[in-house]
Design a protein around this motif. Structure first.
Motif, PDB file in Angstrom:
ATOM      1  N   THR A  93       0.716  -1.169  -0.176  1.00 46.39           N
ATOM      2  CA  THR A  93       0.060   0.103   0.160  1.00 46.39           C
ATOM      3  C   THR A  93       0.806   1.150   0.144  1.00 46.39           C
ATOM      4  OG1 THR A  93      -0.135  -0.058   2.226  1.00 46.39           O
ATOM      5  CG2 THR A  93      -1.884  -1.136   1.168  1.00 46.39           C
ATOM      6  N   GLY A 210      -8.147   5.926   2.789  1.00 49.01           N
ATOM      7  CA  GLY A 210      -8.428   5.163   1.316  1.00 49.01           C
ATOM      8  C   GLY A 210      -9.137   3.975   1.531  1.00 49.01           C
ATOM      9  N   GLY A 212      -9.409   0.728   0.529  1.00 49.15           N
ATOM     10  CA  GLY A 212      -8.676  -0.251  -0.209  1.00 49.15           C
ATOM     11  C   GLY A 212      -9.579  -1.521  -0.463  1.00 49.15           C
ATOM     12  N   MET A 215      -8.490  -2.884  -4.096  1.00 45.61           N
ATOM     13  CA  MET A 215      -7.284  -3.215  -4.444  1.00 45.61           C
ATOM     14  C   MET A 215      -6.571  -4.265  -5.403  1.00 45.61           C
ATOM     15  SD  MET A 215      -4.698  -1.273  -3.256  1.00 45.61           S
ATOM     16  CE  MET A 215      -2.788  -1.229  -3.261  1.00 45.61           C
ATOM     17  N   LEU A 224      -1.384   3.266  -2.391  1.00 45.84           N
ATOM     18  CA  LEU A 224      -2.094   4.570  -1.878  1.00 45.84           C
ATOM     19  C   LEU A 224      -1.371   5.564  -1.078  1.00 45.84           C
ATOM     20  CD1 LEU A 224      -5.145   2.216  -0.931  1.00 45.84           C
ATOM     21  CD2 LEU A 224      -4.773   3.717  -2.834  1.00 45.84           C
ATOM     22  N   CYS A 232      -5.466   3.597   5.182  1.00 49.25           N
ATOM     23  CA  CYS A 232      -6.303   3.078   4.372  1.00 49.25           C
ATOM     24  C   CYS A 232      -6.703   1.633   4.886  1.00 49.25           C
ATOM     25  CB  CYS A 232      -5.727   2.805   2.874  1.00 49.25           C
ATOM     26  SG  CYS A 232      -4.245   1.395   2.896  1.00 49.25           S
ATOM     27  N   LEU A 234      -7.309  -2.678   4.038  1.00 52.09           N
ATOM     28  CA  LEU A 234      -7.581  -3.692   2.946  1.00 52.09           C
ATOM     29  C   LEU A 234      -8.605  -4.758   3.206  1.00 52.09           C
ATOM     30  CD1 LEU A 234      -3.860  -4.055   2.229  1.00 52.09           C
ATOM     31  CD2 LEU A 234      -5.187  -3.101   0.787  1.00 52.09           C
TER      32      LEU A 234
END
Length: 454
Positions: A93, A210, A212, A215, A224, A232, A234
């Motif tokens: 990231t 963010g 994500g 992704m 990012l 962020c 994920l």
């Protein structure tokens, strides 16, 4: 023997043999729709193939038999895996630090915005109470911001599907805590204004979050952190291939820059000077956000997936995911309305407006797909697209599968003209009933009617 206090005597049940019970539940399981048996184009959900080696690793006795309260000295292998995964996700990231404590994407969102709040409060910026969220963001973003105590302000999209910079400039001020950006957005688009969005928000003292979850489209191609995001999350159960659906299981690790590292949710894994691994709580942590140390089984699977593929393999994921989505877009945009006719990312969002003109709704198109053996796409989301059909093929599917799916959607469009009632009354081959009712119809011996018990 069961405790008589828990036995029901008000509901007479049929006596069945063990084979009949096994047959009943086996039949129920066969009604499940799975990526292992069918194409699953559910937009924004990344229903990709989950390599079975990931499960094999999670089932290893040393991982499956571990207990969250075991002394860390007895779990050094597990902690080393978590430590490595933290580093890998930070690298992927473009961030500096990672917490694996959160158990889902929305859980990660909440942790991230709580970190943003802690950052502002520590700086004496208690007046930063507004969180700007584009109308193309995931629907959980506003909920997470509200739960963290922020006032949610919606940012419109411009004509190209990007964040409207004019509207954003109108929100800049001392009361703006930050902005939450889903990249790529739920329109399936990369926001080409993203660098300017991050600059504007930072210049006014805000932070950029963010989402994500998408992704899958960026792996190995964009970080990012390098784009200007401060924090962020994920969705490991999506991007890094863990079976999911129906609410779980999931994992939503949070990655952040050095400016927010001290606020990460606890615990994180550190390596001591002596080379041992142990849990630690950052100095200004928002605290524990789950019962133990994250969804360990999902984390093992994600670790296995990343290590199996390596950097080149991860990059190929995003390339193939974007290629597949654009193939579908170009193959269908002549018969399904395309609100944003530009290169898409991991998914494409059509509109069924043209079918609606012939009396067939997007929902009916989706139901008719069931007759052709395909799972329906995500329906009526994002909200800014009327009659939306959000389709995500992922990188898992080959061209033959995509061509069959394209053929089905083209056939349904033709039916909307030649025989709209056929589409309107779909599905015709799939029982629309509770699973137990559908199964009971197949196996009458297991069907019990209360009136027949008298």
């Amino acid at each position: 023997m069961p405790d008589p206090a828990f036995l029901r005597d008000d509901l007479p049940l049929p006596e069945v043999s063990e084979p009949e019970v096994v047959q009943y539940f086996t039949t129920l399981s066969q009604l499940n729709f799975s990526i292992d048996t069918h194409f699953y184009p559910l937009g924004s959900c990344t229903m990709k193939y989950n390599p079975k080696i990931n499960d094999d690793m999670a089932f290893l006795a040393g991982f499956a038999g571990i207990h969250p309260l075991q002394p860390t000295a007895q779990a050094q292998g597990a902690l080393e895996l978590l430590y490595r995964l933290q580093d890998w996700l930070a690298e992927i990231t473009g961030m500096a630090n990672t917490s694996l404590a959160t158990l889902a994407g929305a859980h990660g969102e909440l942790a991230g915005v709580l970190m943003m709040r802690a950052y502002h409060l520590a700086r004496g910026d208690a007046g930063r109470t507004k969180m700007a969220i584009p109308d193309s963001a995931h629907g959980t973003n506003p909920a997470s911001a509200a739960m963290a105590g922020f006032e949610v302000v919606t940012l419109p999209s411009d004509a190209d599907g990007n964040t409207d910079l004019v509207a954003l400039r109108g929100l800049l001020g001392d009361d703006l805590a930050g902005v939450m950006i889903t990249l790529p957005s739920t329109l399936g688009l990369f926001d080409t204004n993203i660098l300017e969005v991050c600059r504007l928000v930072h210049d006014c003292g805000g932070l950029v979050y963010g989402d994500g979850a998408n992704m899958n489209a960026l792996l190995g191609r964009a970080k990012l952190g390098a784009l200007g995001f401060d924090v962020c999350h994920l969705n490991l159960h999506k991007t890094f291939s863990t079976p999911h659906g129906g609410g779980g299981p999931g994992a939503g690790p949070v990655c952040c820059g050095d400016n927010l590292a001290q606020y990460l949710a606890a615990p994180i894994v550190i390596r001591t000077d002596g080379g041992d691994y142990e849990f630690s709580e950052p100095a200004g942590s928002i605290g524990k956000i789950s019962s133990f140390h994250g969804n360990f089984g999902v984390l093992v699977r994600a670790y296995t997936y990343i290590r199996t593929l390596g950097a080149d393999g991860l990059r190929s994921i995003s390339g193939n995911a974007v290629l597949n989505a654009n193939y579908l877009m170009h193959s269908l945009k002549d018969i399904y309305s395309l609100p944003y006719d530009r290169t898409c990312m991991h998914e494409v969002v059509f509109s069924a407006d043209w079918q609606r003109e012939r009396g067939v709704s997007g929902l009916e198109v989706a139901k008719r797909l069931l007759d052709y053996g395909f799972h329906a796409p995500t329906m009526y989301f994002p909200l800014i697209v009327h009659e939306a059909l959000m389709i995500e093929p992922t990188e898992s599917e080959n061209k033959d599968t995509l061509d069959a799916f394209i053929g089905a959607l083209r056939a349904i469009d033709a039916e909307a003209t030649s025989n709209p009632e056929l589409v309107q009354n779909a599905p015709h081959t799939t029982p629309v009933a509770r699973l137990d009712e559908a199964t009971a119809a197949r196996r009458p011996v297991l069907r019990w009617e209360p009136e027949a018990a008298d």
